[in-house]
Design a protein around this motif. Structure first.
Motif, PDB file in Angstrom:
ATOM      1  N   GLU A 135     -26.884   3.642 -43.355  1.00 52.69           N
ATOM      2  CA  GLU A 135     -27.119   4.511 -44.150  1.00 52.69           C
ATOM      3  C   GLU A 135     -26.097   3.819 -45.650  1.00 52.69           C
ATOM      4  O   GLU A 135     -26.814   3.768 -46.671  1.00 52.69           O
ATOM      5  CB  GLU A 135     -26.598   6.034 -44.362  1.00 52.69           C
ATOM      6  N   VAL A 136     -25.698   3.062 -45.213  1.00 51.73           N
ATOM      7  CA  VAL A 136     -24.140   2.469 -46.147  1.00 51.73           C
ATOM      8  C   VAL A 136     -24.859   1.357 -46.189  1.00 51.73           C
ATOM      9  O   VAL A 136     -25.105   1.375 -47.665  1.00 51.73           O
ATOM     10  CB  VAL A 136     -23.233   2.041 -45.656  1.00 51.73           C
ATOM     11  N   HIS A 137     -25.464   0.524 -45.634  1.00 50.58           N
ATOM     12  CA  HIS A 137     -26.642  -0.636 -45.771  1.00 50.58           C
ATOM     13  C   HIS A 137     -27.162  -0.207 -47.144  1.00 50.58           C
ATOM     14  O   HIS A 137     -27.729  -0.909 -48.082  1.00 50.58           O
ATOM     15  CB  HIS A 137     -27.495  -1.687 -45.212  1.00 50.58           C
ATOM     16  N   GLN A 138     -28.854   1.017 -46.882  1.00 57.96           N
ATOM     17  CA  GLN A 138     -29.418   1.067 -47.695  1.00 57.96           C
ATOM     18  C   GLN A 138     -29.249   1.554 -49.040  1.00 57.96           C
ATOM     19  O   GLN A 138     -29.591   1.877 -50.022  1.00 57.96           O
ATOM     20  CB  GLN A 138     -30.190   2.300 -47.068  1.00 57.96           C
ATOM     21  N   GLN A 145     -27.413  -9.032 -50.023  1.00 58.09           N
ATOM     22  CA  GLN A 145     -26.935  -9.918 -50.272  1.00 58.09           C
ATOM     23  C   GLN A 145     -25.600 -10.434 -50.447  1.00 58.09           C
ATOM     24  O   GLN A 145     -25.611 -11.598 -49.215  1.00 58.09           O
ATOM     25  CB  GLN A 145     -27.878 -10.726 -50.980  1.00 58.09           C
ATOM     26  N   SER A 146     -24.840 -10.004 -51.040  1.00 59.48           N
ATOM     27  CA  SER A 146     -23.062 -10.639 -50.949  1.00 59.48           C
ATOM     28  C   SER A 146     -22.357  -9.444 -50.549  1.00 59.48           C
ATOM     29  O   SER A 146     -21.559 -10.913 -49.174  1.00 59.48           O
ATOM     30  CB  SER A 146     -22.855  -9.922 -53.121  1.00 59.48           C
ATOM     31  N   LEU A 147     -23.284  -8.573 -49.242  1.00 63.33           N
ATOM     32  CA  LEU A 147     -22.761  -8.422 -48.000  1.00 63.33           C
ATOM     33  C   LEU A 147     -22.431  -9.345 -46.927  1.00 63.33           C
ATOM     34  O   LEU A 147     -21.759  -9.764 -46.608  1.00 63.33           O
ATOM     35  CB  LEU A 147     -22.802  -6.644 -48.125  1.00 63.33           C
ATOM     36  N   PRO A 172     -31.414  -3.701 -40.975  1.00 66.35           N
ATOM     37  CA  PRO A 172     -31.615  -2.635 -39.691  1.00 66.35           C
ATOM     38  C   PRO A 172     -31.498  -3.229 -39.006  1.00 66.35           C
ATOM     39  O   PRO A 172     -30.473  -3.705 -37.633  1.00 66.35           O
ATOM     40  CB  PRO A 172     -32.718  -2.582 -39.030  1.00 66.35           C
ATOM     41  N   GLU A 173     -31.636  -4.848 -38.596  1.00 67.77           N
ATOM     42  CA  GLU A 173     -31.508  -5.912 -37.930  1.00 67.77           C
ATOM     43  C   GLU A 173     -29.471  -6.572 -37.961  1.00 67.77           C
ATOM     44  O   GLU A 173     -28.851  -6.696 -36.850  1.00 67.77           O
ATOM     45  CB  GLU A 173     -31.911  -7.326 -38.797  1.00 67.77           C
ATOM     46  N   GLY A 199     -14.071  -3.206 -45.712  1.00 63.71           N
ATOM     47  CA  GLY A 199     -13.590  -4.623 -45.992  1.00 63.71           C
ATOM     48  C   GLY A 199     -14.481  -4.670 -46.768  1.00 63.71           C
ATOM     49  O   GLY A 199     -13.435  -4.854 -47.659  1.00 63.71           O
ATOM     50  N   ILE A 200     -15.462  -5.088 -46.882  1.00 69.53           N
ATOM     51  CA  ILE A 200     -16.188  -6.050 -46.930  1.00 69.53           C
ATOM     52  C   ILE A 200     -16.519  -4.716 -48.707  1.00 69.53           C
ATOM     53  O   ILE A 200     -16.991  -5.635 -49.624  1.00 69.53           O
ATOM     54  CB  ILE A 200     -17.747  -6.429 -46.279  1.00 69.53           C
ATOM     55  N   LEU A 201     -16.883  -4.167 -47.986  1.00 64.75           N
ATOM     56  CA  LEU A 201     -17.994  -3.336 -49.246  1.00 64.75           C
ATOM     57  C   LEU A 201     -16.274  -3.199 -50.290  1.00 64.75           C
ATOM     58  O   LEU A 201     -16.363  -3.105 -51.355  1.00 64.75           O
ATOM     59  CB  LEU A 201     -17.204  -1.540 -48.934  1.00 64.75           C
ATOM     60  N   ARG A 202     -14.662  -2.830 -50.056  1.00 67.12           N
ATOM     61  CA  ARG A 202     -13.341  -3.290 -51.269  1.00 67.12           C
ATOM     62  C   ARG A 202     -13.924  -4.747 -51.676  1.00 67.12           C
ATOM     63  O   ARG A 202     -13.421  -4.177 -53.375  1.00 67.12           O
ATOM     64  CB  ARG A 202     -12.394  -2.903 -49.984  1.00 67.12           C
TER      65      ARG A 202
END
Length: 212
Positions: A11-14, A22-24, A43-44, A63-66
């Protein structure tokens, strides 16, 4: 529990627009080989993170989202955020202090005045990403006139990251950091960018990094 973790992760990725997804993946290169990351779908990528960070994939993602400035997603999905997941050491195979160039370094612009070394902390990739998100579309002008980079290298960056201006900016800054080695500090980059007509928030951000 694993199913809940997988569902939350997906859900976070979507929830991320394609550019930030792509940045993540790009920022995850500190932890996962790029050859696996680049072609991965949402999903992968979830499956990959669950396998590599069992029970800790949400911490890593938070951590990446921050770094991406998406604190709203951290709050919306109530992701766990721990400081130790954010401490990343800069990766530079040739970052030996004995390789210092002193005043012979190109610094900012050709013939420019080197920035004072008031901040010993070298800019990290998460710092560069925050700056990249604020740079405008005149990134090649900034790269050539302010950072002293070659146009051919900037065109190569654009070809390698099609339709992703944030990654153009990020790779440009990372190229500058690679060249400057341990001299790639916030104060030095601020001195480089000051002559350009940029978002004032960029210089404010660099100023805040100097106080870290």
């Amino acid at each position: 529990m694993a199913r809940d973790e997988r569902a939350t992760l997906l859900e976070v990725h979507q929830a991320l627009p394609e550019e930030q997804f792509q940045s993540l993946k790009f920022l995850l290169e500190e932890r996962v080989p790029a050859g696996l990351l680049l072609p991965a779908s949402r999903p992968e990528l979830c499956r990959m993170l669950l396998q590599r960070f069992p029970g800790n994939s949400l911490h890593v993602t938070a951590g990446i989202l921050r770094q991406l400035g998406r604190l709203d997603l951290i709050q919306r999905f109530q992701l766990p955020l721990e400081e130790q997941t954010l401490g990343e050491a800069p990766r530079e195979p040739n970052g030996n202090p004995s390789d210092a160039r002193g005043d012979a370094a190109p610094g900012c612009r050709p013939g420019g005045i080197p920035a004072p070394s008031t901040n010993p902390r070298r800019l990290m990739e998460k710092d560069l990403m925050q700056i990249a998100q604020r740079l405008g579309r005149e990134w090649q002008e900034v790269g050539i006139l302010c950072l002293g980079l070659e146009r051919s290298r900037l065109e190569q960056i654009q070809e390698e990251n099609p339709s992703n201006p944030i990654l153009w900016n990020f790779e440009m800054l990372r190229e500058w950091r690679r060249r400057e080695k341990h001299e790639a500090t916030a104060s030095r980059l601020q001195s480089c960018l000051e002559p350009a007509r940029l978002d004032p928030g960029i210089l404010d951000l660099l100023q805040s990094f100097q106080g870290d």
